[in-house]
Design a protein around this motif. Structure first.
Motif, PDB file in Angstrom:
ATOM      1  N   ARG A   7       0.805  -1.217   0.000  1.00 32.45           N
ATOM      2  CA  ARG A   7       0.000   0.000   0.000  1.00 32.45           C
ATOM      3  C   ARG A   7       0.845   1.278   0.000  1.00 32.45           C
ATOM      4  O   ARG A   7       0.321   2.353  -0.278  1.00 32.45           O
ATOM      5  CB  ARG A   7      -0.920   0.005   1.229  1.00 32.45           C
ATOM      6  CG  ARG A   7      -1.932  -1.124   1.202  1.00 32.45           C
ATOM      7  CD  ARG A   7      -2.720  -1.227   2.478  1.00 32.45           C
ATOM      8  NE  ARG A   7      -3.530  -0.037   2.713  1.00 32.45           N
ATOM      9  CZ  ARG A   7      -4.338   0.117   3.760  1.00 32.45           C
ATOM     10  NH1 ARG A   7      -4.425  -0.848   4.664  1.00 32.45           N
ATOM     11  NH2 ARG A   7      -5.044   1.222   3.904  1.00 32.45           N
ATOM     12  N   LEU A   8       2.136   1.159   0.299  1.00 35.89           N
ATOM     13  CA  LEU A   8       2.974   2.354   0.394  1.00 35.89           C
ATOM     14  C   LEU A   8       3.003   3.161  -0.901  1.00 35.89           C
ATOM     15  O   LEU A   8       2.942   4.402  -0.858  1.00 35.89           O
ATOM     16  CB  LEU A   8       4.398   1.965   0.808  1.00 35.89           C
ATOM     17  CG  LEU A   8       5.357   3.129   1.102  1.00 35.89           C
ATOM     18  CD1 LEU A   8       4.786   4.046   2.179  1.00 35.89           C
ATOM     19  CD2 LEU A   8       6.726   2.596   1.514  1.00 35.89           C
ATOM     20  N   PRO A   9       3.103   2.539  -2.100  1.00 36.10           N
ATOM     21  CA  PRO A   9       3.099   3.353  -3.328  1.00 36.10           C
ATOM     22  C   PRO A   9       1.808   4.145  -3.547  1.00 36.10           C
ATOM     23  O   PRO A   9       1.787   5.044  -4.385  1.00 36.10           O
ATOM     24  CB  PRO A   9       3.297   2.303  -4.436  1.00 36.10           C
ATOM     25  CG  PRO A   9       3.994   1.178  -3.769  1.00 36.10           C
ATOM     26  CD  PRO A   9       3.414   1.134  -2.389  1.00 36.10           C
ATOM     27  N   GLU A  10       0.765   3.826  -2.808  1.00 35.75           N
ATOM     28  CA  GLU A  10      -0.501   4.552  -2.952  1.00 35.75           C
ATOM     29  C   GLU A  10      -0.705   5.569  -1.827  1.00 35.75           C
ATOM     30  O   GLU A  10      -1.811   6.074  -1.647  1.00 35.75           O
ATOM     31  CB  GLU A  10      -1.661   3.554  -2.967  1.00 35.75           C
ATOM     32  CG  GLU A  10      -1.598   2.580  -4.136  1.00 35.75           C
ATOM     33  CD  GLU A  10      -2.676   1.521  -4.053  1.00 35.75           C
ATOM     34  OE1 GLU A  10      -3.357   1.455  -3.002  1.00 35.75           O
ATOM     35  OE2 GLU A  10      -2.854   0.778  -5.033  1.00 35.75           O
ATOM     36  N   GLY A 127       5.801   4.987 -10.507  1.00 35.11           N
ATOM     37  CA  GLY A 127       6.611   6.182 -10.301  1.00 35.11           C
ATOM     38  C   GLY A 127       7.169   6.234  -8.892  1.00 35.11           C
ATOM     39  O   GLY A 127       8.342   6.584  -8.681  1.00 35.11           O
ATOM     40  N   PHE A 128       6.337   5.877  -7.910  1.00 35.22           N
ATOM     41  CA  PHE A 128       6.810   5.857  -6.527  1.00 35.22           C
ATOM     42  C   PHE A 128       7.893   4.802  -6.342  1.00 35.22           C
ATOM     43  O   PHE A 128       8.940   5.060  -5.729  1.00 35.22           O
ATOM     44  CB  PHE A 128       5.643   5.591  -5.578  1.00 35.22           C
ATOM     45  CG  PHE A 128       6.013   5.641  -4.127  1.00 35.22           C
ATOM     46  CD1 PHE A 128       5.882   6.821  -3.405  1.00 35.22           C
ATOM     47  CD2 PHE A 128       6.513   4.526  -3.472  1.00 35.22           C
ATOM     48  CE1 PHE A 128       6.240   6.879  -2.060  1.00 35.22           C
ATOM     49  CE2 PHE A 128       6.875   4.565  -2.136  1.00 35.22           C
ATOM     50  CZ  PHE A 128       6.721   5.748  -1.430  1.00 35.22           C
ATOM     51  N   LEU A 129       7.651   3.599  -6.865  1.00 40.33           N
ATOM     52  CA  LEU A 129       8.643   2.530  -6.726  1.00 40.33           C
ATOM     53  C   LEU A 129       9.944   2.896  -7.417  1.00 40.33           C
ATOM     54  O   LEU A 129      11.039   2.680  -6.880  1.00 40.33           O
ATOM     55  CB  LEU A 129       8.083   1.232  -7.300  1.00 40.33           C
ATOM     56  CG  LEU A 129       9.029   0.024  -7.288  1.00 40.33           C
ATOM     57  CD1 LEU A 129       9.491  -0.287  -5.878  1.00 40.33           C
ATOM     58  CD2 LEU A 129       8.343  -1.192  -7.916  1.00 40.33           C
ATOM     59  N   LEU A 425      10.821  -2.814  -3.173  1.00 36.57           N
ATOM     60  CA  LEU A 425      10.629  -1.839  -2.102  1.00 36.57           C
ATOM     61  C   LEU A 425      11.224  -2.345  -0.796  1.00 36.57           C
ATOM     62  O   LEU A 425      11.852  -1.580  -0.049  1.00 36.57           O
ATOM     63  CB  LEU A 425       9.142  -1.551  -1.931  1.00 36.57           C
ATOM     64  CG  LEU A 425       8.760  -0.296  -1.137  1.00 36.57           C
ATOM     65  CD1 LEU A 425       9.468   0.933  -1.682  1.00 36.57           C
ATOM     66  CD2 LEU A 425       7.263  -0.103  -1.163  1.00 36.57           C
ATOM     67  N   LEU A 426      11.068  -3.639  -0.528  1.00 33.50           N
ATOM     68  CA  LEU A 426      11.659  -4.213   0.676  1.00 33.50           C
ATOM     69  C   LEU A 426      13.175  -4.142   0.625  1.00 33.50           C
ATOM     70  O   LEU A 426      13.837  -3.888   1.644  1.00 33.50           O
ATOM     71  CB  LEU A 426      11.203  -5.669   0.829  1.00 33.50           C
ATOM     72  CG  LEU A 426      11.679  -6.405   2.087  1.00 33.50           C
ATOM     73  CD1 LEU A 426      11.151  -5.719   3.340  1.00 33.50           C
ATOM     74  CD2 LEU A 426      11.242  -7.863   2.039  1.00 33.50           C
ATOM     75  N   ALA A 427      13.750  -4.354  -0.561  1.00 28.30           N
ATOM     76  CA  ALA A 427      15.206  -4.279  -0.700  1.00 28.30           C
ATOM     77  C   ALA A 427      15.718  -2.892  -0.330  1.00 28.30           C
ATOM     78  O   ALA A 427      16.747  -2.757   0.349  1.00 28.30           O
ATOM     79  CB  ALA A 427      15.608  -4.636  -2.133  1.00 28.30           C
TER      80      ALA A 427
END
Length: 557
Positions: A7-10, A127-129, A425-427
């Motif tokens: 959910r973080l990218p949103e 775009g966020f990622l 994202l976790l990396a």
């Protein structure tokens, strides 16, 4: 945790989350790693002399003209120093982190621009990622800790290429104001590093024109950029300083910068920074860590989707720049940074595409090698470096091994679950503790590499308040010593000259490297001097790859 990552990218506050992520990644070591040799200390000392003299046209390092790069980064660093002094930060001009602020801000602009403009190219989530992947790249993390041009240049390139991408995708909606912004940002990039910034959109434009020729006879995106008045605007933004410095140096700046710096990098290995073609591909797994594994997995899919306008634009951005720097003889790990925002957006777009193509077997194993090898290599380097440099084991450095293991296990688990976006994202998040171990726990705590601060402390303890012109050194002419003690220190040729320097005026001190010590003592005896030892500073001169011991001498009476 998995729901949070998905959910973080949103998020409603993407800029805030990206800024917090950048600070978590970049602040370790930012304030504590001493000034580095050679470029960082050269830039910082030249800027400090600008602030001290009030001459913001000519660039000097000590008494020598530094006609290599334009003044843009020095102005940005001087602005940071002056702002800190206005805010009451004591001795801001003597703190290396003050000169690193433009690098940090430039990198932050690059990350935020990647997200802002990436939304139109690959969508909000991708775009966020992509911006998060860029923030974590090891080469950018390192550049935020170095007071020089490249992180700031990346900020201008990311903004300019983001605007160009909008013109390419939707030329009819591209306004004159956006076109003006594009050309002004390129003008700023010229003031930072000459033609490198404009070369990125130029190469992309040529590539797009060639790629689009099969089904388009015109380039509406080029008309949308308004080059007829845009190019003069770009030149107008940079030209006044170039005219001023040309007059002030009697033309030496342009001849030295073009003939002595830029062309030497193209035709030869500048300062022994040589690398074979393919160099950047070979180091990509480390330079782009922790995002490299995702970029490698996305390459096949990006090429297969090259007919899609956004993908075609990102490929035209990244590929020609990459090939250009592979062809240039002089190679340094950060040279390909202008291509990184495009590569990260391509990787993010592939990771979030439900119809993504699986990588071929050879790319799969290359990506696994990058995912596993880079963190293990960094952790081992962190553990071994204190032993090699200072002869002792650092308990903090050993923390890198379990942190690297956690990184590998967590990222592999997400990847095997079929969620490459979550694994990317976790990396980035798991790279944060590894950065803290290496950049805050290991590098600032080393002793051997940081010779200049220790020598400056010895001089201050021996003769408090000694003027820089009253100190000379032979056998160690690194710019970090000029930053630590001042641009007026005497950089002496050999031991006999050091003895004559000491004899020339009372109260002087001289540091003599072990290789020149015998010649110094012989000349001192001939001059009737009886030098007194005030201490020895020994360490490893990593710029020259050898150990050195500096003895501080003075004359009583």
């Amino acid at each position: 945790m998995e729901q949070f990552l998905d959910r973080l990218p949103e998020t409603r506050w993407p800029r805030l989350w990206l800024v917090l992520l950048c600070l978590a990644l970049w602040l370790p070591g930012f304030f504590t790693i001493p000034p580095g040799d050679r470029d960082e200390s050269r830039f910082a000392q030249a800027t400090r002399q600008m602030v001290q003299t009030g001459d913001y046209v000519r660039i000097r390092l000590g008494e020598v003209e530094r006609n290599k790069k334009p003044a843009g980064i020095h102005w940005a660093q001087a602005a940071a120093v002056n702002a800190l002094e206005t805010l009451g930060v004591e001795d801001a001009r003597d703190r290396i982190w003050a000169y690193r602020l433009p690098s940090l801000l430039g990198a932050l602009i690059a990350v935020l621009a990647t997200w802002h403009f990436g939304r139109a190219l690959v969508g909000r989530r991708a775009g966020f990622l992509g911006a998060a992947l860029l923030a974590g790249c090891l080469v950018l993390v390192m550049e935020t800790h170095i007071a020089k041009t490249d992180a700031a240049l990346l900020g201008t390139v990311a903004v300019a290429m983001g605007l160009m991408g909008r013109a390419y995708l939707n030329p009819s909606a591209f306004t004159a104001g956006q076109a003006a912004g594009f050309w002004l940002v390129l003008g700023a990039s010229v003031l930072l590093k000459g033609p490198i910034g404009p070369a990125v959109p130029l190469l992309a434009g040529v590539t797009l024109a060639a790629a689009d020729r099969a089904w388009r006879n015109r380039a509406p995106w080029l008309r949308a950029l308004r080059p007829a008045w845009g190019v003069p605007l770009m030149l107008l933004a940079a030209l006044p300083w170039f005219v001023a410095v040309t007059i002030a140096t009697d033309g030496r700046f342009l001849s030295d910068a073009i003939g002595g710096d830029m062309l030497s990098k193209v035709g030869g290995a500048d300062e022994n920074h040589w690398g074979p073609p393919g160099y950047y591909a070979l180091i990509f797994g480390v330079a782009a860590f922790p995002a490299a594994f995702l970029v490698l997995r996305a390459l096949r899919g990006a090429w297969a989707d090259r007919l899609q306008p956004a993908t075609r634009f990102l490929l035209a951005w990244a590929v020609p720049v990459w090939l250009l720097f592979e062809a240039v003889t002089t190679k340094l790990p950060h040279y390909t940074l202008p291509a990184f925002p495009a590569l990260m957006l391509l990787a993010a777009s592939w990771a979030l595409d439900p119809l993504r193509r699986a990588p071929p077997r050879w790319l799969h194993w290359l990506s696994m090698a990058a995912l596993v090898g880079a963190p293990i290599g960094l952790a081992l380097a962190a553990a071994i470096l204190p032993v090699l440099a200072d002869g002792g084991v650092s308990p903090v450095a050993l923390l890198g091994l379990p942190v690297a293991a956690l990184f590998i296990l967590g990222t592999l688990r997400a990847l095997r679950a079929g969620n490459p976006a979550r694994s990317g994202l976790l990396a980035v998040l798991l790279a944060v503790p590894l950065n803290w171990v290496v950049l805050e726990g290991v590098l600032p705590r080393l002793t051997a590499p940081w010779i200049s601060p220790r020598l400056a402390a010895l001089v201050e303890a021996t003769r408090p308040g000694l003027a820089d012109t009253q100190f000379g050194v032979v056998g160690y002419h690194e710019p970090s010593l000029q930053f630590a003690m001042g641009g007026g220190i005497g950089l002496l040729r050999d031991g006999p000259e050091a003895a004559r320097f000491l004899a020339a005026a009372p109260g002087r001190l001289v540091a003599v490297a072990d290789r020149q010590d015998a010649a110094f003592r012989e000349e001192a005896a001939r001059l009737g001097l009886s030098p007194r030892e005030h201490g020895v500073v020994s360490g490893f001169n990593y710029s020259r790859g050898r150990r050195v011991a500096l003895t501080l001498y003075g004359v009583d009476g």
